[in-house]
Design a protein around this motif. Structure first.
Motif, PDB file in Angstrom:
ATOM      1  N   PRO A  24       0.902  -1.808  -0.050  1.00 37.06           N
ATOM      2  CA  PRO A  24       0.025  -0.250   0.127  1.00 37.06           C
ATOM      3  C   PRO A  24       0.785   1.301  -0.092  1.00 37.06           C
ATOM      4  CG  PRO A  24       0.112  -0.711   2.319  1.00 37.06           C
ATOM      5  CD  PRO A  24       0.924  -1.900   1.323  1.00 37.06           C
ATOM      6  N   VAL A  25       1.871   1.107   0.470  1.00 41.65           N
ATOM      7  CA  VAL A  25       2.729   2.204   0.593  1.00 41.65           C
ATOM      8  C   VAL A  25       4.470   1.894   0.277  1.00 41.65           C
ATOM      9  CG1 VAL A  25       1.751   3.924   2.242  1.00 41.65           C
ATOM     10  CG2 VAL A  25       3.285   2.094   3.334  1.00 41.65           C
ATOM     11  N   ARG A  26       5.310   2.272  -0.220  1.00 37.90           N
ATOM     12  CA  ARG A  26       5.997   2.481  -0.865  1.00 37.90           C
ATOM     13  C   ARG A  26       7.220   1.579   0.303  1.00 37.90           C
ATOM     14  NH1 ARG A  26       8.836   4.491  -5.373  1.00 37.90           N
ATOM     15  NH2 ARG A  26      10.670   4.742  -4.124  1.00 37.90           N
ATOM     16  N   ILE A  48       4.891   1.812   8.696  1.00 35.82           N
ATOM     17  CA  ILE A  48       4.745   2.732   8.242  1.00 35.82           C
ATOM     18  C   ILE A  48       4.490   3.056  10.318  1.00 35.82           C
ATOM     19  CG2 ILE A  48       3.191   2.064   6.293  1.00 35.82           C
ATOM     20  CD1 ILE A  48       0.317   1.509   8.869  1.00 35.82           C
ATOM     21  N   VAL A 127       4.160  -3.900   7.787  1.00 37.36           N
ATOM     22  CA  VAL A 127       2.895  -3.890   6.852  1.00 37.36           C
ATOM     23  C   VAL A 127       3.827  -4.828   5.744  1.00 37.36           C
ATOM     24  CG1 VAL A 127       1.188  -2.766   4.505  1.00 37.36           C
ATOM     25  CG2 VAL A 127       1.525  -1.644   6.727  1.00 37.36           C
ATOM     26  N   ILE A 238     -20.866  -4.841  -3.262  1.00 44.88           N
ATOM     27  CA  ILE A 238     -18.848  -4.717  -2.836  1.00 44.88           C
ATOM     28  C   ILE A 238     -18.920  -5.350  -1.789  1.00 44.88           C
ATOM     29  CG2 ILE A 238     -16.765  -2.234  -2.925  1.00 44.88           C
ATOM     30  CD1 ILE A 238     -19.360  -0.993  -4.438  1.00 44.88           C
ATOM     31  N   THR A 241     -13.509  -6.676   2.376  1.00 45.80           N
ATOM     32  CA  THR A 241     -13.354  -6.019   3.650  1.00 45.80           C
ATOM     33  C   THR A 241     -13.818  -6.517   4.890  1.00 45.80           C
ATOM     34  OG1 THR A 241     -14.239  -4.296   3.096  1.00 45.80           O
ATOM     35  CG2 THR A 241     -12.555  -4.949   2.634  1.00 45.80           C
ATOM     36  N   GLN A 282     -16.643  -7.652  -7.230  1.00 46.99           N
ATOM     37  CA  GLN A 282     -17.882  -6.049  -7.214  1.00 46.99           C
ATOM     38  C   GLN A 282     -18.646  -6.133  -8.567  1.00 46.99           C
ATOM     39  OE1 GLN A 282     -15.379  -2.545  -7.255  1.00 46.99           O
ATOM     40  NE2 GLN A 282     -14.048  -3.188  -6.371  1.00 46.99           N
ATOM     41  N   ALA A 285     -19.710  -2.516 -13.687  1.00 42.75           N
ATOM     42  CA  ALA A 285     -19.101  -2.186 -14.842  1.00 42.75           C
ATOM     43  C   ALA A 285     -18.154  -2.741 -14.429  1.00 42.75           C
ATOM     44  CB  ALA A 285     -18.983  -1.405 -15.858  1.00 42.75           C
ATOM     45  N   GLY A 286     -17.208  -3.471 -15.380  1.00 37.89           N
ATOM     46  CA  GLY A 286     -15.148  -4.124 -14.400  1.00 37.89           C
ATOM     47  C   GLY A 286     -15.434  -4.625 -13.180  1.00 37.89           C
TER      48      GLY A 286
ATOM     49  N   GLN B 113     -18.432   5.246  -9.851  1.00 31.40           N
ATOM     50  CA  GLN B 113     -18.652   5.470  -8.350  1.00 31.40           C
ATOM     51  C   GLN B 113     -17.088   5.910  -7.384  1.00 31.40           C
ATOM     52  OE1 GLN B 113     -17.248   0.843  -7.905  1.00 31.40           O
ATOM     53  NE2 GLN B 113     -19.399   0.630  -9.604  1.00 31.40           N
ATOM     54  N   PRO B 151      -3.769   4.104   9.110  1.00 32.93           N
ATOM     55  CA  PRO B 151      -4.092   4.150   7.832  1.00 32.93           C
ATOM     56  C   PRO B 151      -3.663   4.166   6.925  1.00 32.93           C
ATOM     57  CG  PRO B 151      -2.246   6.010   9.861  1.00 32.93           C
ATOM     58  CD  PRO B 151      -3.463   4.872  10.314  1.00 32.93           C
ATOM     59  N   HIS B 152      -2.690   2.706   7.445  1.00 32.40           N
ATOM     60  CA  HIS B 152      -2.248   1.913   6.377  1.00 32.40           C
ATOM     61  C   HIS B 152      -3.917   0.964   6.115  1.00 32.40           C
ATOM     62  CE1 HIS B 152      -1.992  -1.068   9.526  1.00 32.40           C
ATOM     63  NE2 HIS B 152      -2.270  -2.031   8.565  1.00 32.40           N
ATOM     64  N   GLU B 153      -4.447   0.656   7.071  1.00 34.33           N
ATOM     65  CA  GLU B 153      -6.165   0.573   6.481  1.00 34.33           C
ATOM     66  C   GLU B 153      -6.359   0.636   5.598  1.00 34.33           C
ATOM     67  OE1 GLU B 153      -6.535  -2.452  10.328  1.00 34.33           O
ATOM     68  OE2 GLU B 153      -7.704  -0.110  10.716  1.00 34.33           O
ATOM     69  N   ILE B 155      -5.635   2.759   3.974  1.00 34.40           N
ATOM     70  CA  ILE B 155      -4.678   2.989   1.816  1.00 34.40           C
ATOM     71  C   ILE B 155      -5.048   1.766   1.885  1.00 34.40           C
ATOM     72  CG2 ILE B 155      -2.031   2.944   1.403  1.00 34.40           C
ATOM     73  CD1 ILE B 155      -1.187   4.750   3.495  1.00 34.40           C
ATOM     74  N   GLN B 156      -5.052   0.495   2.403  1.00 37.96           N
ATOM     75  CA  GLN B 156      -5.431  -0.424   1.919  1.00 37.96           C
ATOM     76  C   GLN B 156      -6.569  -0.226   1.315  1.00 37.96           C
ATOM     77  OE1 GLN B 156      -3.129  -3.029   1.224  1.00 37.96           O
ATOM     78  NE2 GLN B 156      -3.826  -3.950   0.373  1.00 37.96           N
ATOM     79  N   ARG B 157      -7.580  -0.006   1.709  1.00 34.17           N
ATOM     80  CA  ARG B 157      -9.404   0.164   1.463  1.00 34.17           C
ATOM     81  C   ARG B 157      -9.219   0.723  -0.162  1.00 34.17           C
ATOM     82  NH1 ARG B 157     -13.700  -2.277   0.426  1.00 34.17           N
ATOM     83  NH2 ARG B 157     -15.839  -1.211   1.216  1.00 34.17           N
ATOM     84  N   ARG B 159      -6.560   1.265  -2.227  1.00 34.99           N
ATOM     85  CA  ARG B 159      -6.302  -0.158  -3.100  1.00 34.99           C
ATOM     86  C   ARG B 159      -8.202  -0.551  -3.755  1.00 34.99           C
ATOM     87  NH1 ARG B 159      -0.222  -0.796  -3.228  1.00 34.99           N
ATOM     88  NH2 ARG B 159      -0.427   0.781  -4.676  1.00 34.99           N
ATOM     89  N   GLU B 160      -7.854  -1.163  -2.972  1.00 34.41           N
ATOM     90  CA  GLU B 160      -9.014  -2.291  -2.959  1.00 34.41           C
ATOM     91  C   GLU B 160     -10.498  -1.776  -3.782  1.00 34.41           C
ATOM     92  OE1 GLU B 160      -7.394  -5.414   0.349  1.00 34.41           O
ATOM     93  OE2 GLU B 160      -9.885  -4.037   0.528  1.00 34.41           O
ATOM     94  N   LEU B 161     -10.446  -0.631  -3.788  1.00 33.42           N
ATOM     95  CA  LEU B 161     -11.735  -0.232  -4.544  1.00 33.42           C
ATOM     96  C   LEU B 161     -12.116   0.201  -5.644  1.00 33.42           C
ATOM     97  CD1 LEU B 161     -13.232   1.966  -1.134  1.00 33.42           C
ATOM     98  CD2 LEU B 161     -14.153  -0.079  -1.999  1.00 33.42           C
ATOM     99  N   ARG B 162     -11.082   0.834  -6.625  1.00 33.79           N
ATOM    100  CA  ARG B 162     -11.209   0.792  -7.749  1.00 33.79           C
ATOM    101  C   ARG B 162     -12.124   2.039  -7.751  1.00 33.79           C
ATOM    102  NH1 ARG B 162     -10.767  -4.593 -10.555  1.00 33.79           N
ATOM    103  NH2 ARG B 162     -10.449  -3.136 -12.687  1.00 33.79           N
ATOM    104  N   PRO B 189      -0.143   7.474  -1.444  1.00 29.94           N
ATOM    105  CA  PRO B 189       0.618   6.373  -1.942  1.00 29.94           C
ATOM    106  C   PRO B 189       0.002   5.249  -1.668  1.00 29.94           C
ATOM    107  CG  PRO B 189       0.773   6.926   0.471  1.00 29.94           C
ATOM    108  CD  PRO B 189       0.187   8.397  -0.644  1.00 29.94           C
ATOM    109  N   LYS B 191      -1.995   5.035  -4.607  1.00 27.09           N
ATOM    110  CA  LYS B 191      -2.083   4.549  -6.235  1.00 27.09           C
ATOM    111  C   LYS B 191      -3.524   3.800  -6.697  1.00 27.09           C
ATOM    112  CE  LYS B 191       2.991   5.665  -7.467  1.00 27.09           C
ATOM    113  NZ  LYS B 191       3.385   4.885  -7.917  1.00 27.09           N
ATOM    114  N   ARG B 195     -11.081   1.606 -12.167  1.00 24.79           N
ATOM    115  CA  ARG B 195     -11.793   0.346 -12.881  1.00 24.79           C
ATOM    116  C   ARG B 195     -11.302  -0.123 -14.201  1.00 24.79           C
ATOM    117  NH1 ARG B 195     -17.779   0.732 -12.933  1.00 24.79           N
ATOM    118  NH2 ARG B 195     -17.415   3.131 -12.964  1.00 24.79           N
ATOM    119  N   PHE B 196     -10.848   0.967 -14.733  1.00 20.35           N
ATOM    120  CA  PHE B 196     -10.842   0.881 -16.285  1.00 20.35           C
ATOM    121  C   PHE B 196      -9.346   0.870 -16.640  1.00 20.35           C
ATOM    122  CE2 PHE B 196     -15.058   2.455 -16.262  1.00 20.35           C
ATOM    123  CZ  PHE B 196     -15.638   1.324 -16.529  1.00 20.35           C
TER     124      PHE B 196
END
Lengths: 375, 616
Positions: A24-26, A48, A127, A238, A241, A282, A285-286, B113, B151-153, B155-157, B159-162, B189, B191, B195-196
Motif C-alpha cells: 500500500p505504500v513504498r 508505517i 505491512v 461490493i 473487506t 464487485q 462494470a469492470g 463510483q 492509516p495503512h488500513e 490505504i489498503q481499502r 487500493r482495493e476499491l478501484r 501512496p 495509488k 476500474r478501467f
C-alpha cells in the motif's frame, strides 16, 4: 445458424494466472525475478508509523495546560513503556503530588501547551504483502511489489465475502447436491479451504468460524443466512473487506442450489492441494468476481485438446445454466434459437430460446435468463 | 455496394438520410433502434437489445452494440453489421444494406463510483459524501482521520476499491492545513487503480481548505507525473456553518462525463463509429425533456429507472434540475432498494401470497446476475413493487435537491445537520406538475400501459391534474442525441412513436377517513356535452374512465372541504383534456398516499385498485 452472446464465469482446469502484488505504500521488495514463491511467502514489506495515543496530562495532573511541559519526566523522542511514570505534579508545599503512568508504549512525539496533551507514537507497524499464489516471480515493481505467474486451475465464483486467504482443499460433502451444514465441519479442517456442495447454512459458517476454517466454497447461500453472518443487509455487491474471520465463495447463487457438477468435480480432483481464495466481489462494470486459484503440478490432468467453442457464443447444443426463476439453477442444452420475440407468462415480450433439461423436459426461456457454462 | 466510413456532423447531408441507427449503452442492456424515413415521415421501425459488454470476457462496449444492431438487422431484413463487426454505411440510395447515420448515448460503466475523504467523518467528510451523492455517485467508502481505521488500513481499502474518482475535502478556509494534507498523503501512496485501468490517470477533486491546495498539488503532482489528474475547486465547507456543494458537484459531473466514461472498455471504438459526439444517457434525456417543456410551456418531470441508478429530471417554471439516485435501480442496485425501503414497504404493493424468504434470495440473484428479466407473472408483480419503492425514494431525493434560491440552495447551517432538513423550498410542486414521463426498462417495458400508469401514480403521488406519459420503448436517450444532428426528425419520431400519452391522473390532496366522501367527478364530451361518466369517490377509492387519445373531454371535479384538486381546498375545477391509452384516473386515496396498516385491509385495497386498472 442463429448465434447470441452471453457472459459466463470461468471454471478452468488450466490457465496462466498472474497476481499483481503491491504494497500500500513504498517499501522493500523481498523477491527477485525468476524466484519460485509459495502462497504464504512475503514478497514485499514496509513499515508505517505506529498508532497515536493521546494522553490528557493536564487533566490527569489537574494543572493548567501550559504547566504540563515543566512537569514531564520524559523528553520528546524518548521511548516509554506502559506503566512508566512520565509526569509528576509539584503538589502544595510538596504534599499531594500526582503522578501519571503512561498507558501506552512508544515514543513521545509531542506535547501541546494549548491542550496539555502528550502524544505517544506506537512502534512502527510492519505491512507485508504475501505472494497469494504459489508460482514464479515474473516482474518486479521497485519499492512496490511483484507479479507472480502460475500455471493454475481457476474457478470464479458468482459472489463472495471476505478477503484473500489460503489453505488445503478439503471436500466436506459427497456430492455437489449436498447441503453443507454444521455437522460437516470438523476440528481437523482448521486452516482448510472447505468445499461444500449445494447451499451452505449459517450454522455451517458459524461452525467453520469456530473451527478456524480459512474458506468455505459452496453452490448457494440463503440471503437470510448471509444477513445473519454479516450482521447487515447487503445493498450493493461490493465486498471483500468483511471481517468475519472466514472467506466465503458462492459458485452459483442465492438459495438452495447445487454446485455445478463440473466445478465440484474440478475442486474434488484437487483435494489435499493448496488453494488461494479471494471472496472480493464487485458487480458493476469492470466486474470483479471471487476466485479460487490452485497451482498445478506436472502430474495434473491436462484438459482435452480440440476445437473450443467461440468464447461467449450461444448456439444450438450449447450447455447453459438457467439463472432466473422459475427454472433457477437448472442446467440444459440449447434446443432452438428462434429469431422472433415471444410473449412470456409475465406478459412481456422478449427474445427467447428453447432449452432441453437433463430429464428431457423442454422450456422456453428469455435469452437474458441463461448463462453459458464455459469450458 | 456498401462500406464502412467515418463521418462527422458537419459532413452529414440531412436530405440524403433514410436509415438512422441509434444505440443507448446502458449499464445492463444496450438498446438499439432503427429510424427510417417512410414516405415523408420519420418513423421508428425496429428495436432490439443485447447485454452490455463492458465486463469480461468481452470488455468492449461495441460488442454489445454490434449484437443489438445485428438483431435489428435480422428483424428489418437488412444487414447493418459487416463481417469485421463494424457498422455498414450506405454509399448511395441503391445500397440494400447499411445505414446513413449512426449515433449513440452511453451510461455504460454502471454508474459513477467514488471514494470521498475528509478530516472529520461527521463534518467535512459528511459534506464530501453529500456532494458526491448529489452528483450521482455511489460512495464506495468515506475516508476520515477519525474513522477508527489505521492509516495503512485506509490505504489498503482505497487500493482495493478501484474508484472512478476521489473527492477530498477537509478543513475550513483559513483553518488547519495539516490534517487535510495528512489525508492527501495517505491517498497518494495508495495509488488507487481505476476500474478501467490502462493509461488512465485517476481523477481527484480537492474541495478542502484553500490554504492547503498548494501542498495538495505538490502531493499529487501535475498531470502525467504521478498518475493523478487533480482538480481544485472551492472548499465545500468554507466555514463550519456553511456547506457549498455546488462547485464540487459540478466538477464531479464534468470529470465523469469527459473522463471516466471515455475510459469504459471499447468506448474509443464507439466514438469512432458514431457520427455525432456520444452523449451521456441522462444528458440526452434531459435535453429532450427541456425541448418538450419549453415548446408546450409545461412543468414536467421525467424519471428514468435503470439497472444501477434512477435519474429524475424536472423542469419547473423553466428551471431544469436533475438528480441521480446512484443506488436505486432494478438490477445492480435492487438489493439496495429493498434494504433502503424495507421489504415491508415493497411487499405492501403485492396483492398475492409471496414467500419472503424466497423473494430475498431472488433479489440477491438479480443483484449478482443483473441482466435477467422476469419470466413469470409473479416475478413481474414483485419487480413492479420494487420499482414503486425505487421511484418513490428517488423522487424524494430529487425534491430535496431541487430547491429554490439557486446558488444558496446547497447551503446548510450546523443546525440543519441536526434537523436533517435541506434548506430552501423544493421547486418541485406536485400540484403544479403538468406532465409526468416514465422511462427506463421496468416502466417502458411493462407489458400493460396500465401497469406503467399505476407505478407512476403510486410512487410519484401527483396532485390535481397531471398528464401521464411513457417513453414507449425507452427511446428518449436516442432522440436526445438525434436532436443534436437532425432536430426535426427527432421531434417527429418523438411525437409519433416515442411518447405514449397514457392519460391523466386527477388526484385530491388531503387526508380523510377511508369511506368518507372525497370528491365528485363528471366527464363529458367537449364537443357534444354528453356525459361520459360521473360519480362520487370516497376516500381510499379510485376510478378509471377510458377516454381515447384523440377524444377531448371536459372534466369537472368538486372536492369536499378537506381536499384540493388544484383550485384550493373544497373548490371545484373544470378542465378540458385529451385522453390517452389508459384514460383518466380519479384518485381519492389522499395525499400523501397512506396504505392501511392492517395487512388484510391493505391487501384488499391493493387488490381493489388493481381491479380498477384492469377492468375499467
Amino acid at each position: 445458424m442463429a448465434k447470441a452472446y452471453t457472459p459466463g464465469l470461468k471454471v478452468s482446469m488450466r490457465t496462466t494466472y498472474r497476481a499483481r502484488r503491491l504494497l500500500p505504500v513504498r517499501g522493500e521488495v523481498l523477491v527477485k525475478v525468476g524466484q519460485i514463491v509459495s502462497a504464504r511467502d512475503t514478497v514485499a514489506r514496509t513499515f508505517i508509523d505506529g498508532d497515536i495515543v493521546p494522553l490528557p496530562l493536564a487533566a490527569l495532573l489537574s494543572v493548567p495546560a501550559a504547566d504540563v511541559a515543566e512537569l514531564l519526566l520524559v523528553k520528546l523522542g524518548d521511548a516509554i513503556t506502559v506503566g512508566q511514570v512520565i509526569a509528576r505534579s509539584k503538589g502544595i508545599f510538596g504534599f499531594g503530588k500526582k503522578e501519571v503512568a503512561s498507558s501506552a508504549a512508544g515514543t513521545v512525539e509531542s506535547v501541546s501547551t494549548s491542550t496539555g496533551q502528550l502524544i505517544v507514537r506506537g512502534a512502527p507497524i510492519a505491512v507485508e504483502t504475501k505472494a497469494y499464489v504459489a508460482g514464479r516471480v515474473i516482474e518486479i515493481m521497485e519499492h512496490e511489489g511483484a507479479v507472480i505467474e502460475v500455471d493454475a486451475a481457476l474457478i470464479q465464483g458468482i459472489f463472495g465475502v471476505g478477503g484473500e486467504t489460503m489453505g488445503t482443499i478439503c471436500v466436506a460433502v459427497d456430492a455437489a447436491t449436498v447441503v453443507l451444514d454444521a455437522a460437516h465441519i470438523k476440528p481437523t479442517m482448521k486452516g482448510a479451504v472447505v468445499i461444500g456442495g449445494a447451499r451452505v447454512t449459517a450454522a455451517a459458517v458459524k461452525a467453520a468460524q469456530t473451527a478456524g476454517v480459512a474458506a468455505l466454497i459452496a453452490g448457494g447461500i440463503d440471503d437470510s443466512d448471509l444477513h445473519a453472518i454479516l450482521g447487515y443487509d447487503l445493498g450493493v455487491a461490493i465486498t471483500g473487506t468483511e471481517k468475519i474471520g472466514i472467506t466465503i465463495v458462492i459458485t452459483e447463487g442465492f438459495g438452495d442450489i447445487a454446485m455445478a457438477a463440473r466445478t465440484f468435480a474440478l475442486l474434488q480432483s484437487f483435494a489435499g492441494r493448496e488453494a488461494s481464495v479471494n471472496g472480493a466481489t464487485q458487480i458493476r462494470a469492470g466486474v470483479m468476481r471471487p476466485e479460487i486459484v490452485i497451482a498445478r503440478i506436472a502430474s495434473d490432468a491436462v484438459p482435452p485438446q480440440g476445437a473450443r467453442p467461440e468464447e461467449g457464443a450461444l448456439e444450438i447444443g450449447t450447455q447453459v445454466r438457467l439463472i432466473r426463476d422459475p427454472y433457477f439453477g437448472r442446467l440444459g442444452i440449447v434446443a432452438a434459437l428462434p429469431n422472433e420475440p415471444a410473449v412470456l407468462e409475465s406478459g412481456s415480450k422478449a427474445r427467447v430460446l428453447e432449452v432441453t433439461f437433463d430429464d428431457g423436459q423442454r422450456a422456453v426461456v428469455p435469452r437474458a435468463n441463461i448463462e453459458l457454462i464455459e469450458s | 455496394m456498401s462500406h464502412a466510413v467515418d463521418a462527422s456532423p458537419s459532413s452529414i447531408d440531412l436530405t440524403k438520410i433514410r436509415f438512422v441507427l441509434a444505440t443507448d449503452c446502458g449499464s445492463t442492456t444496450t438498446k438499439a433502434i432503427l429510424i427510417e424515413k417512410v414516405g415523408d415521415s420519420w418513423r421508428q421501425t425496429q428495436r432490439a437489445e443485447a447485454p452490455t459488454t463492458v465486463e469480461d470476457p468481452f470488455a468492449d462496449v461495441t460488442i454489445g452494440v454490434s449484437n443489438a444492431i445485428t438483431e435489428i438487422g435480422e428483424l428489418a431484413g437488412r444487414r447493418f453489421i459487416a463481417d469485421d463487426g463494424t457498422i455498414i454505411r450506405r454509399r448511395d440510395h441503391n445500397d440494400v444494406d447499411g445505414c446513413d447515420l449512426y449515433i449513440s448515448t452511453s451510461s455504460a460503466g454502471g454508474g459513477l463510483q467514488m471514494v470521498v475523504a475528509g478530516v472529520v467523518a461527521q463534518m467535512t467528510a459528511a459534506s464530501a459524501k453529500r456532494a458526491a451523492l448529489g452528483a450521482g455517485a455511489i460512495v464506495m467508502d468515506t475516508i476520515a482521520a477519525n474513522d477508527k481505521r489505521r492509516p495503512h488500513e485506509r490505504i489498503q481499502r482505497i487500493r482495493e476499491l478501484r474508484p472512478d474518482m476521489v473527492l477530498i475535502s477537509g478543513g475550513t478556509d483559513g483553518g488547519n492545513v495539516q490534517q487535510v494534507v495528512q489525508i492527501a498523503e495517505q491517498i497518494a501512496p495508495a495509488k488507487p487503480r481505476p476500474r478501467f485501468g490502462g493509461e488512465y490517470e485517476l481523477p481527484l477533486i480537492f474541495a478542502g481548505n484553500r490554504d492547503a491546495a498548494p501542498q495538495v498539488r505538490a502531493i499529487f503532482g501535475a498531470r502525467g507525473e504521478k498518475g493523478f489528474d487533480l482538480s481544485v475547486v472551492d472548499n465545500l465547507r468554507p466555514t463550519l456553518e456553511y456547506e457549498n456543494l455546488g462547485p464540487a458537484r459540478d466538477k464531479i459531473h464534468d470529470v465523469f462525463l469527459e473522463h471516466v466514461m471515455a475510459h469504459a472498455p471499447g468506448y474509443d471504438r464507439l466514438m469512432a463509429w458514431s457520427d455525432a459526439p456520444i452523449m451521456p444517457t441522462p444528458g440526452a434525456v434531459g435535453d429532450i425533456l427541456q425541448r418538450i417543456a419549453a415548446r408546450d410551456g409545461l412543468n414536467a418531470v421525467c424519471v428514468d429507472i435503470g439497472g444501477a441508478t434512477t435519474d429524475v429530471f424536472s423542469v419547473f417554471d423553466g428551471t431544469f434540475n436533475r438528480t441521480v439516485s446512484a443506488n436505486l435501480g432494478m438490477s445492480y442496485s435492487i438489493s439496495n432498494v429493498c434494504a433502503e425501503a424495507g421489504m415491508d414497504n415493497v411487499l405492501r404493493w403485492v396483492h398475492i401470497d409471496m414467500d419472503e424468504h424466497e423473494l430475498r434470495n431472488r433479489v440477491k440473484n438479480k443483484m449478482i446476475r443483473p441482466t435477467t428479466i422476469p419470466q413469470s407473472a409473479e416475478a413481474l408483480i414483485f419487480e413492479q413493487a420494487v420499482a414503486r419503492e425505487a421511484l418513490r425514494l428517488a423522487y424524494v431525493q430529487h425534491k430535496e435537491f431541487a430547491t429554490t434560491l439557486k446558488g444558496v440552495q446547497q447551503q446548510r447551517t450546523v443546525g440543519d445537520l441536526f434537523a436533517q432538513q435541506s434548506s430552501g423550498q423544493s421547486i418541485v410542486d406536485d400540484m403544479r406538475l403538468d406532465l409526468l414521463v416514465a422511462s427506463g426498462g421496468v416502466l417502458s417495458h411493462a407489458p400493460k400501459m396500465e401497469q406503467t400508469a399505476a407505478m407512476l401514480v403510486d410512487s410519484f403521488e401527483p396532485q390535481g391534474f397531471t398528464q401521464l406519459a411513457k417513453d414507449s420503448i425507452f427511446m428518449m436517450p436516442h432522440l436526445g442525441v438525434l436532436a443534436s444532428v437532425h432536430a426535426s426528425a427527432a421531434m417527429e419520431v418523438f411525437e409519433r412513436d416515442c411518447l405514449v400519452r397514457l392519460g391523466w391522473c386527477v388526484a385530491a390532496k388531503g387526508e380523510g377517513k377511508w369511506g368518507k366522501p372525497c370528491f365528485r367527478y363528471r366527464v363529458s364530451s367537449a364537443s357534444t356535452r354528453g356525459e361520459i361518466a360521473s360519480g362520487t369517490l370516497a376516500c381510499g377509492d379510485v376510478a378509471l374512465v377510458r377516454v381515447g387519445h384523440d377524444d377531448e373531454v371536459e372534466v369537472v371535479v368538486e372536492p369536499e372541504r378537506a381536499f384540493d384538486l388544484g383550485a384550493g381546498a373544497g373548490k371545484p375545477v373544470t378542465r378540458r383534456v385529451k385522453g390517452g391509452t389508459v384514460g383518466i384516473l380519479f384518485d381519492a386515496r389522499g395525499r400523501p398516499l397512506l396504505l392501511p396498516d392492517d395487512a388484510a385491509a391493505r391487501r384488499a385495497a391493493v387488490t381493489r385498485w388493481k381491479k380498477v386498472w384492469e377492468t375499467a
